[in-house]
Design a protein around this motif. Structure first.
Motif, PDB file in Angstrom:
ATOM      1  N   ASP A 156      -1.708  -1.273   0.496  1.00  0.00           N
ATOM      2  CA  ASP A 156      -1.598  -1.203  -0.966  1.00  0.00           C
ATOM      3  C   ASP A 156      -0.147  -1.100  -1.432  1.00  0.00           C
ATOM      4  N   LEU A 157       0.669  -0.291  -0.745  1.00  0.00           N
ATOM      5  CA  LEU A 157       2.070  -0.155  -1.138  1.00  0.00           C
ATOM      6  C   LEU A 157       2.849  -1.437  -0.885  1.00  0.00           C
ATOM      7  N   TYR A 161       4.707  -3.440  -4.061  1.00  0.00           N
ATOM      8  CA  TYR A 161       6.155  -3.688  -4.136  1.00  0.00           C
ATOM      9  C   TYR A 161       6.546  -5.061  -3.589  1.00  0.00           C
ATOM     10  N   ASN A 162       5.539  -5.890  -3.355  1.00  0.00           N
ATOM     11  CA  ASN A 162       5.764  -7.279  -2.938  1.00  0.00           C
ATOM     12  C   ASN A 162       6.664  -7.382  -1.704  1.00  0.00           C
ATOM     13  N   VAL A 163       6.357  -6.543  -0.726  1.00  0.00           N
ATOM     14  CA  VAL A 163       7.091  -6.537   0.540  1.00  0.00           C
ATOM     15  C   VAL A 163       6.201  -7.166   1.609  1.00  0.00           C
ATOM     16  N   ARG A 265       2.337   8.041   0.185  1.00  0.00           N
ATOM     17  CA  ARG A 265       3.684   7.918  -0.378  1.00  0.00           C
ATOM     18  C   ARG A 265       4.690   7.297   0.586  1.00  0.00           C
ATOM     19  N   ALA A 266       4.225   6.885   1.749  1.00  0.00           N
ATOM     20  CA  ALA A 266       5.091   6.190   2.704  1.00  0.00           C
ATOM     21  C   ALA A 266       4.402   4.906   3.125  1.00  0.00           C
ATOM     22  N   THR A 295      -5.745   1.413   1.738  1.00  0.00           N
ATOM     23  CA  THR A 295      -6.092   0.554   2.866  1.00  0.00           C
ATOM     24  C   THR A 295      -5.063   0.691   3.975  1.00  0.00           C
ATOM     25  N   VAL A 296      -5.537   1.070   5.163  1.00  0.00           N
ATOM     26  CA  VAL A 296      -4.664   1.250   6.323  1.00  0.00           C
ATOM     27  C   VAL A 296      -4.905   0.128   7.328  1.00  0.00           C
TER      28      VAL A 296
END
Length: 443
Positions: A156-157, A161-163, A265-266, A295-296
């Motif tokens: 999700d992160l 952040y489009n990484v 948060r990471a 999601t992991v």
């Protein structure tokens, strides 16, 4: 993944693991092809170990009730060859370096013929593990468990952040650059981080990167420290640049609420204890305030930059082998087959405690999360983490203190990296020389 507690966690986890095996295993007897009804004959099997946590004889005796296990504890410091000659064990449990040395010196029984004789199925064992354990083309031991490093990431992160998502076989250099793509602004307790990795001791990160690249801190043959080199300078520079980038959250405290990756948060965490991290990310967190599911996924790595299909960050806690001098090779082989078999793997498949299983029969997924990444890279056992070659009294604690002090000075711009590396090498060499002299004085 708390590095300073890692070894203790491994031991406790394995203790719980083996105690829980008994109820899940079949009670049917298993004997070798030419064991001459040994299951009906009272006999004693001597098992040498350093840590009792690596096996539980009660579960073995369910299938071999007439076999008495005699435990032989080795302190891990005295000469193992002399200890074996004195105690005459039938099964020995070794770390990677001990296994390599004894097999090269023809101290162990070759298992290939026994595997062939009994039609023992090895097709579901971690691909590459058997090859990694072969010495000069011959197999002398099997390990039921292993601990590998993996990249856990928050899908999700990365999307937010489009990484680009992490890929299997990424190197440490690529991961640290990927981490730096995430924003670094905001309060340290609420902001987003690219990577969660303990930085309370810089030795963790620097040694981790060095291991992945096959670097060693000293030459075991000459006992000369080899840190002040171009290859090591690259590793230090890489780590220091990443630390200065402010993209790594480096806390090393226990508890889900203190873990920025668990709390979303990471973007990534590189875990040196993959099964423990798997357990944490899949645990029920309904009672945790402010927790939001995400999601992991898991990527295989970090990989060796010279060969992205290889991982060097792999730990085999207990390779089971049979001394060449054993008088009870058949029952010793039954012992090894038992703990490396599919029944053992099945009994452990729903309890991830400390280590992954080399048998993949029942290790496809856990709570919906694929475990494929744990088995993708081929193990390279040339420079295993956490270990010093037999007979070399390298002071890891002193090394860590020296490294920490010098790196802090580089980060605060009080010393150049070149001067720091020269100082580290000089101090570590003195520490090693002093330790060697102390050992010689005891003899």
């Amino acid at each position: 993944m708390k590095h300073n507690l890692l070894q203790k966690v491994m031991f406790v986890s394995l203790s719980v693991m083996f105690i829980g095996i008994s109820a899940g295993l079949s009670t049917g007897r298993q004997v070798s092809a030419n064991s001459d009804n040994q299951a009906d004959t009272k006999q004693t099997l001597k098992v040498l170990y350093k840590e009792k946590y690596y096996f539980d004889e009660k579960s073995f005796k369910l299938q071999f009730p007439n076999t008495e296990i005699q435990e032989v504890k080795w302190d891990g410091k005295s000469d193992i060859k002399g200890f074996i000659a004195e105690q005459s064990p039938d099964v020995i449990m070794l770390n990677t370096l001990e296994y390599k040395q004894l097999s090269k010196e023809n101290q162990l029984t070759e298992l290939g013929q026994l595997i062939k004789r009994d039609n023992y199925d090895t097709t579901t064992i971690y691909p590459g593990m058997l090859d990694a354990l072969k010495m000069n083309g011959k197999l002398y031991g099997l390990s039921p468990t292993f601990n590998t490093e993996s990249i856990f990431y928050n899908v999700d992160l990365f999307k937010k952040y489009n990484v680009p998502l992490p890929k299997d076989g990424m190197t440490w250099e690529e991961l640290l650059k990927l981490s730096a793509k995430f924003p670094t602004s905001g309060n340290k307790d609420t902001r987003i981080w690219g990577l969660h990795y303990p930085l309370d001791n810089y030795t963790y990160l620097i040694n981790d990167i060095a291991t992945s690249e096959g670097l060693t801190r000293y030459n075991p043959n000459t006992l000369k420290v080899t840190i002040n080199t171009a290859a090591w300078k690259k590793v230090y520079s890489m780590a220091i640049t990443a630390i200065k980038s402010n993209s790594i959250e480096g806390s090393n405290t226990s508890g889900y609420t203190n873990d920025p990756f668990i709390m979303g948060r990471a973007a990534m965490t590189v875990s040196t204890s993959s099964m423990d991290t798997l357990r944490d990310v899949t645990a029920d967190k309904a009672a945790i305030a402010n927790y939001k599911p995400f999601t992991v996924k898991i990527a295989a790595g970090p990989a060796d930059p010279k060969d992205r299909k290889i991982t060097r960050n792999i730990h085999l806690p207990s390779i089971m082998a049979i001394p060449a001098s054993s008088a009870n090779k058949d029952i010793a082989w039954d012992f090894i087959k038992f703990y490396n078999g599919a029944d053992f793997a099945k009994s452990r498949s729903d309890q991830p405690l400390g280590y992954s299983l080399t048998r993949m029969d029942y290790s496809k997924e856990y709570k919906g999360l694929s475990l494929e990444a744990f088995y993708k890279l081929k193990p390279n056992l040339e420079s295993p983490p956490y270990l010093n070659p037999m007979g070399i009294p390298f002071n890891n604690s002193q090394y860590s203190i020296i490294l920490q002090s010098e790196v802090k000075q580089v980060i605060s711009n009080k010393k150049t990296l070149d001067k720091a590396l020269a100082s580290i090498e000089t101090q570590v060499q003195k520490s090693l020389d002093d330790a060697v002299k102390k050992e010689k004085a005891k003899k």
